[in-house]
Design a protein around this motif. Structure first.
Motif, short mmCIF file in Angstrom:
data_model
loop_
_atom_site.label_atom_id
_atom_site.label_comp_id
_atom_site.label_asym_id
_atom_site.label_seq_id
_atom_site.Cartn_x
_atom_site.Cartn_y
_atom_site.Cartn_z
N LEU A 28 10.52 1.13 -0.67
CA LEU A 28 9.08 1.15 -0.41
C LEU A 28 8.68 2.29 0.52
N ALA A 33 5.15 -2.83 2.65
CA ALA A 33 4.23 -3.59 1.81
C ALA A 33 3.53 -4.68 2.62
N SER A 35 1.26 -6.66 0.57
CA SER A 35 1.15 -7.61 -0.54
C SER A 35 1.88 -7.03 -1.74
N VAL A 36 2.34 -7.89 -2.61
CA VAL A 36 3.10 -7.45 -3.79
C VAL A 36 2.68 -8.32 -4.97
N CYS A 44 3.62 -4.00 -8.41
CA CYS A 44 2.88 -3.14 -7.50
C CYS A 44 2.91 -3.73 -6.10
N TYR A 45 2.68 -2.87 -5.12
CA TYR A 45 2.48 -3.34 -3.75
C TYR A 45 1.41 -2.50 -3.09
N THR A 46 0.74 -3.11 -2.09
CA THR A 46 -0.24 -2.40 -1.29
C THR A 46 0.31 -2.23 0.12
N THR A 47 -0.19 -1.21 0.81
CA THR A 47 0.25 -0.93 2.17
C THR A 47 -0.88 -1.23 3.15
N TYR A 53 1.18 1.30 -4.72
CA TYR A 53 2.38 1.83 -5.37
C TYR A 53 2.77 0.88 -6.49
N PRO A 68 9.11 2.89 -7.14
CA PRO A 68 7.68 2.86 -6.80
C PRO A 68 7.05 4.26 -6.77
#
Length: 155
Positions: A28, A33, A35-36, A44-47, A53, A68
């Motif tokens: 990552l 991350a 949330s995934v 996908c994941y958010t930062t 990503y 990713p």
């Protein structure tokens, strides 16, 4: 198809030795991350910084991504939900923006399709707290209630 994000296409978890210390996490990068999500053939994941990503195979990707990849969006993400052929995200200002296949109206902006860089705002929702998508529809938790748009077929 690369859904695990570890650089290969082999299944993991088919033997006890794959788990625990043998489990390899997706790379990552330097921004962890917050949330995934996993949908069909991609993840996908958010930062914390609002970046998205994704990896695997999605209709809106250019081929399979085994690790990713940063999704180039013209906004920062606070929440995201993806279906098989489209995604919708709530930006940091509370606006829903969608991309992918919109043949059934699931993008909410009158577009038949668009890529992440062209993700259009869904009009008429007011401030949005969350968004969720299905195969061919999308719904939001918004100041105007909980509207949904896209297909409405009874199966």
């Amino acid at each position: 198809d690369g859904q695990l994000g570890v650089g290969g296409t082999d299944s993991v978890g088919t033997h006890p030795s794959h788990m625990g210390a043998g489990l390899v996490a997706a790379n990552l990068d330097s921004d962890p991350a917050v949330s995934v999500l996993a949908v069909g053939t991609y993840s996908c994941y958010t930062t914390a910084g609002g970046d998205l990503y994704c990896w695997g195979t999605a209709a809106w990707f250019d081929g399979a991504q085994l690790t990713p990849q940063h999704v180039q969006l013209p906004f920062r993400v606070s929440r995201v939900s993806c279906g098989l052929t489209h995604c919708c995200a709530v930006d940091v200002g509370g606006v829903v923006r969608c991309w992918g296949d919109g043949a059934d109206g699931q993008l909410g902006a009158g577009l038949e399709s668009c890529g992440p860089a062209e993700a259009a705002a869904v009009p008429g929702l007011g401030a949005v707290e969350d968004v969720v998508v299905g195969d061919c529809f999308s719904c939001a938790v918004a100041s105007v209630g909980t509207p949904c748009w896209g297909c409405s077929a009874v199966v």
